[in-house]
Motif scaffolding. Structure first.
Motif, PDB file in Angstrom:
ATOM      1  N   GLY A  13       0.816  -1.211   0.000  1.00  0.00           N
ATOM      2  CA  GLY A  13       0.000   0.000   0.000  1.00  0.00           C
ATOM      3  C   GLY A  13       0.848   1.258   0.000  1.00  0.00           C
ATOM      4  N   PHE A  14       1.949   1.244   0.742  1.00  0.00           N
ATOM      5  CA  PHE A  14       2.854   2.392   0.778  1.00  0.00           C
ATOM      6  C   PHE A  14       3.484   2.621  -0.584  1.00  0.00           C
ATOM      7  CE2 PHE A  14       7.268   3.876   1.310  1.00  0.00           C
ATOM      8  CZ  PHE A  14       7.008   5.140   1.819  1.00  0.00           C
ATOM      9  N   VAL A  15       3.941   1.567  -1.221  1.00  0.00           N
ATOM     10  CA  VAL A  15       4.561   1.694  -2.541  1.00  0.00           C
ATOM     11  C   VAL A  15       3.537   2.163  -3.564  1.00  0.00           C
ATOM     12  CG1 VAL A  15       5.626   0.373  -4.417  1.00  0.00           C
ATOM     13  CG2 VAL A  15       6.387   0.044  -2.071  1.00  0.00           C
ATOM     14  N   ARG A  16       2.322   1.629  -3.496  1.00  0.00           N
ATOM     15  CA  ARG A  16       1.273   2.035  -4.429  1.00  0.00           C
ATOM     16  C   ARG A  16       0.933   3.513  -4.238  1.00  0.00           C
ATOM     17  NH1 ARG A  16      -2.986  -2.015  -4.433  1.00  0.00           N
ATOM     18  NH2 ARG A  16      -1.687  -2.944  -6.022  1.00  0.00           N
ATOM     19  N   LYS A  17       0.822   3.949  -2.990  1.00  0.00           N
ATOM     20  CA  LYS A  17       0.510   5.352  -2.715  1.00  0.00           C
ATOM     21  C   LYS A  17       1.642   6.256  -3.202  1.00  0.00           C
ATOM     22  CE  LYS A  17      -0.721   8.496   0.995  1.00  0.00           C
ATOM     23  NZ  LYS A  17      -0.908   8.656   2.433  1.00  0.00           N
ATOM     24  N   LYS A  18       2.868   5.816  -2.980  1.00  0.00           N
ATOM     25  CA  LYS A  18       4.026   6.596  -3.412  1.00  0.00           C
ATOM     26  C   LYS A  18       4.084   6.704  -4.933  1.00  0.00           C
ATOM     27  CE  LYS A  18       8.985   6.828  -2.642  1.00  0.00           C
ATOM     28  NZ  LYS A  18      10.137   6.162  -2.032  1.00  0.00           N
TER      29      LYS A  18
END
Length: 142
Positions: free
Chosen positions: A121-126
């Motif tokens: 989720g963090f990578v996708r948001k970034k």
């Protein structure tokens, strides 16, 4: 006539950017496995869970470094699901000594799965924020 020692000869083809040195992951796999077993033997659940987490992350690192997977978070998540399954089987097996091992495995599996989901989720948001920033910089105002 002066000869240069073989160890002093450098080859220009060896100076490329490919790293062929030793990987740091195999010793960490072994340490993680040993820590998990010591934790089970001594009844120290945090040590056992930490060892399993180190083991899982190291295996994901090896698979990524070898090129078998591209995203270590997915590898960690899949291993987390496998740990939850194995731990559940050990808990429900009703054999002496497998309950603490099964519980430690399930706890480590849940932590791996949650960590992988949070990281994905963090990578996708970034990546979405990078895309939106590049789209706004490309637009021109008339």
């Amino acid at each position: 006539m002066h000869q240069t020692p073989i160890w002093a000869v450098t080859d220009s083809s060896d100076s490329d950017s490919t790293f062929t040195g030793a990987s740091p992951w195999p010793p960490l796999v072994a340490i993680g496995f040993v820590l998990s077993e010591i934790g089970v033997l001594l009844g120290l659940r945090p040590v056992s869970v930490a060892g399993l987490l180190l083991f899982v992350v190291s295996v994901a690192g090896i698979l990524t470094e070898a090129g078998y997977i591209t995203d270590p978070a997915k590898g960690t998540g899949v291993q987390g699901l496998a740990l939850i399954s194995i731990g559940t089987l050990l808990i429900t097996g009703n054999q002496i000594g497998t309950a603490i091992r099964g519980q430690s495995i399930v706890i480590a599996g849940i932590i791996c799965l949650v960590g992988a989901l949070l990281w994905a989720g963090f990578v996708r948001k970034k990546s979405r924020s990078k895309v939106s920033a590049s789209q706004t910089s490309k637009t021109t105002s008339d």
